[in-house]
Design an enzyme around this catalytic site. Structure first.
Site, mmCIF file in Angstrom:
data_model
loop_
_atom_site.group_PDB
_atom_site.id
_atom_site.type_symbol
_atom_site.label_atom_id
_atom_site.label_comp_id
_atom_site.label_asym_id
_atom_site.label_seq_id
_atom_site.Cartn_x
_atom_site.Cartn_y
_atom_site.Cartn_z
ATOM 1 N N TYR A 1 -5.438 -9.783 9.841
ATOM 2 C CA TYR A 1 -6.413 -9.399 8.826
ATOM 3 C C TYR A 1 -7.816 -9.891 9.209
ATOM 4 O O TYR A 1 -8.755 -9.101 9.312
ATOM 5 C CB TYR A 1 -6.056 -10.014 7.469
ATOM 6 N N ASP B 1 8.457 -11.192 9.723
ATOM 7 C CA ASP B 1 8.219 -11.943 8.492
ATOM 8 C C ASP B 1 7.875 -13.409 8.786
ATOM 9 O O ASP B 1 7.122 -14.035 8.039
ATOM 10 C CB ASP B 1 9.448 -11.888 7.577
ATOM 11 N N GLU C 1 -4.209 -3.978 9.441
ATOM 12 C CA GLU C 1 -4.781 -4.953 8.510
ATOM 13 C C GLU C 1 -6.218 -5.344 8.821
ATOM 14 O O GLU C 1 -6.990 -5.615 7.907
ATOM 15 C CB GLU C 1 -3.878 -6.201 8.443
ATOM 16 N N HIS D 1 -8.231 -3.420 -1.387
ATOM 17 C CA HIS D 1 -7.538 -3.545 -0.095
ATOM 18 C C HIS D 1 -6.452 -2.478 0.039
ATOM 19 O O HIS D 1 -6.360 -1.792 1.060
ATOM 20 C CB HIS D 1 -6.929 -4.946 0.029
ATOM 21 N N GLU D 2 -5.638 -2.334 -0.999
ATOM 22 C CA GLU D 2 -4.553 -1.344 -0.919
ATOM 23 C C GLU D 2 -5.109 0.080 -0.861
ATOM 24 O O GLU D 2 -4.558 0.951 -0.182
ATOM 25 C CB GLU D 2 -3.588 -1.505 -2.101
ATOM 26 N N HIS E 1 -6.159 0.945 2.615
ATOM 27 C CA HIS E 1 -5.002 1.310 3.449
ATOM 28 C C HIS E 1 -4.734 2.822 3.423
ATOM 29 O O HIS E 1 -4.084 3.347 4.335
ATOM 30 C CB HIS E 1 -3.746 0.590 2.956
ATOM 31 N N GLU F 1 0.782 -1.223 0.000
ATOM 32 C CA GLU F 1 0.000 0.000 0.000
ATOM 33 C C GLU F 1 0.816 1.276 0.000
ATOM 34 O O GLU F 1 0.378 2.302 0.539
ATOM 35 C CB GLU F 1 -0.935 -0.006 1.211
#
Length: 612
Positions: free
Chosen positions: A392, A384, A327, A304-305, A308, A280
């Site tokens: 989410y 990560d 998220e 979705h982006e 953001h 995003e």
């Protein structure tokens, strides 16, 4: 030391950086950027200043006014945080760091011409989330420290650059600009080079810093949106068609959440190695080419982006331990946009796919339930490694639960006030909960807020979606377990999401003969939609269908999106899988590794270390 973030050396007693000016000289043959970073602080400071770096070679640290050297030291490398660059200041309000990146930078992927679409020019791009900005420039690499920035990018003349910032100029290099850099003025002003300039005037968290340099082309698809990709007409035309409805989505987002604050919403379709569906980055969203599906359904990722732009970019989690604030809110906002633009049934399908994914994550983290919480403890944890659907989908479920309790009109007003109150700030879970209780009095007596934010697993008042299409697909999946395949009339109008939901509701291991029969009828292994193809191949691996190893290998070598790599490699190596599948997985990874982004390489290696 009083660290403010478990993933950063940033000290709470030091002033935060407010602006960074960057000069970059791109040396493609050596996969390095020769650079300088001028950091401006919120107030003058005496004593040590802690900066995060990783895989950078520091040449000098200077007083920007006098160009006299400043004392500095580097800590021993930490496997997660990198190194602490400690600079000694004496009433300084700015500091200049001269450095070079190295080919080991975890944020940068350098592609040789054969790895690009046109095969003629090199390409480089960044991926800085969650803690990789420090591998591009020295900074206080925590979302608690929002910065504005400007950049001069010296690149080969035949290439062009884009950034998550406003483009200011494309011009010849000027003598003197490169004098302080490791490359020197001679290379900076060499024949065949030019400079692109950018400025970002709104404060962003460092993980939203982004650029790409390559042989780029573009198409306008709306008054605020231009689609970029490698300058290949086929890719550009397909992207422009896929994302033609973007302006409508922006308008719906503004109606729901308030003004769009970033001026432009441009899109860059990256090479297949990009490790995420989308990123995003403000003003310039990065996208995987796998979202171009030919039927505009890839706009789901764009929704979705776009969401953001309000939840994540305008309001940001203070540390990755509160990632759900980014998220969960964005998944909720995305589904509200999709509901308006594509209809309630489509939104319900999305919720259903998310519900299935959330339940699967509970299985994935069954031996470490800490990461099934919304508010997590991540000291000593690489973000990560624990990236998942939990923030989410559990975050979405929490907000959906609040909406059901108070009603949509009340919740919509709450959301607008929340965004207006905290815009351009970084917050944590406690700040959100206090705001929630203040603005919806008594909510804590109706919903167990502590259970939702600090409890493990899925709370009992979470909600599986109800819709005609969702119920029909789950019913058909249950019938498949008993040996009944869906009829062609039943799936005639199915798109990728319907098939994805169907496949994800099948048992993880069914008879190989059933898998072969399903594919013989519907050719799912050949789907152009990677969501469908990967869901099918994952099922085939689990069912012992080695006939599909060729298609699995092709897929793992075609794309570097972690959403596809993680389930396929995991299915090949987990549990008591056959030894030949583990050998197969290791061979494919060895051959495909250089085509993956460093973040994706690390994820696959962690899967191998866990299961082999």
């Amino acid at each position: 030391m009083a660290p403010i973030d478990p993933h950063s050396f940033t000290d709470s007693t030091h002033p935060l950086t407010t602006h960074i000016h960057l000069s970059f000289y791109f040396d493609f043959p050596s996969s390095t950027i020769h650079s300088s970073a001028l950091l401006s602080l919120s107030s003058p400071h005496s004593g040590p200043l802690f900066l995060d770096i990783r895989s950078l070679t520091v040449h000098s640290v200077l007083d920007p006014q006098t160009r006299n050297p400043l004392p500095y030291s580097l800590s021993e490398p930490d496997p997660i945080k990198g190194q602490n660059l400690v600079v000694s200041l004496s009433n300084h309000s700015s500091v200049l760091v001269v450095y070079s990146t190295t080919p080991a930078s975890s944020a940068l992927q350098w592609l040789n011409p054969p790895q690009t679409f046109n095969k003629t020019s090199p390409f480089v791009y960044t991926q800085c989330q969650s803690i990789h900005a420090r591998a591009v420039f020295p900074c206080q690499d925590t979302p608690a420290a929002r910065i504005c920035y400007s950049a001069r990018m010296n690149i080969p003349r035949q290439l062009s650059a884009v950034m998550s910032a406003r483009h200011v100029d494309r011009r010849p290099p000027v003598a003197g600009e490169g004098a302080a850099l490791p490359c020197g003025d001679a290379l900076w002003c060499a024949e065949g080079r030019l400079v692109e300039e950018f400025v970002m005037e709104q404060p962003i968290p460092p993980y939203l810093f982004a650029f790409a340099v390559g042989e780029l082309g573009s198409r306008d698809v709306g008054p605020r949106t231009r689609v970029y990709s490698e300058s290949a007409p086929a890719v550009l035309e397909a992207a422009a068609a896929e994302f033609a409805g973007t302006e409508d989505m922006i308008r719906q987002g503004e109606r729901l959440f308030g003004d769009y604050e970033w001026e432009r919403f441009d899109l860059l379709v990256l090479p297949p190695s990009f490790p995420y569906g989308g990123m995003e980055n403000p003003r310039m969203v990065f996208l995987t080419p796998t979202v171009i599906k030919g039927n505009a359904s890839g706009a789901q990722v764009v929704a979705h982006e776009l969401a953001h732009s309000w939840t994540g970019n305008l309001i940001t989690n203070k540390t990755n331990e509160h990632f759900w604030l980014n998220e969960g809110f964005t998944t909720y906002a995305e589904r509200r946009i999709v509901e308006v633009v594509q209809g309630e049934e489509r939104a319900a399908l999305n919720i259903g796919i998310g519900w299935r994914g959330l339940n699967e994550e509970m299985e994935r983290f069954s031996d470490n339930m800490e990461f099934t919480k919304l508010k997590t403890k991540q000291e000593g944890v690489d973000p990560d490694d624990v990236y998942s659907q939990v923030p989410y989908e559990k975050g979405f479920q929490f907000l959906w639960r609040i909406e059901r309790e108070v009603g949509r009109p009340v919740f919509d007003e709450f959301l607008k006030k929340y965004i207006a109150t905290f815009k351009f700030k970084s917050i944590d879970t406690e700040m959100f909960l206090e705001f929630l209780k203040t603005n919806i009095p008594g909510i804590e007596t109706k919903i167990d807020l502590v259970l939702w934010t600090e409890g493990t697993g899925i709370p009992p008042d979470a909600f599986e979606p109800i819709s005609n299409i969702y119920t029909k697909i789950v019913t058909l999946a249950n019938e498949f377990k008993a040996g009944r395949m869906p009829g062609e009339d039943e799936v005639a109008d199915w798109q990728g999401q319907e098939w994805e939901l169907y496949l994800e509701n099948l048992p993880k291991s069914v008879e190989a003969s059933q898998i072969l029969a399903l594919d013989a009828r519907y050719r799912l292994s050949e789907s152009k939609d990677y969501e469908v193809k990967v869901a099918f191949l994952q099922l085939a691996i689990s069912s012992g269908c080695s006939q599909y190893h060729g298609e699995v290998e092709r897929t793992l070598k075609e794309v570097g999106r972690m959403k596809y790599l993680r389930p396929l490699y995991t299915a090949l190596v987990q549990g008591n899988g056959r030894q030949e599948e583990k050998i197969f997985a290791k061979r494919v990874f060895a051959e495909a590794r250089d085509c993956y982004h460093p973040i994706a390489q690390g994820v696959v290696e962690s899967i191998f270390s866990k299961h082999m």
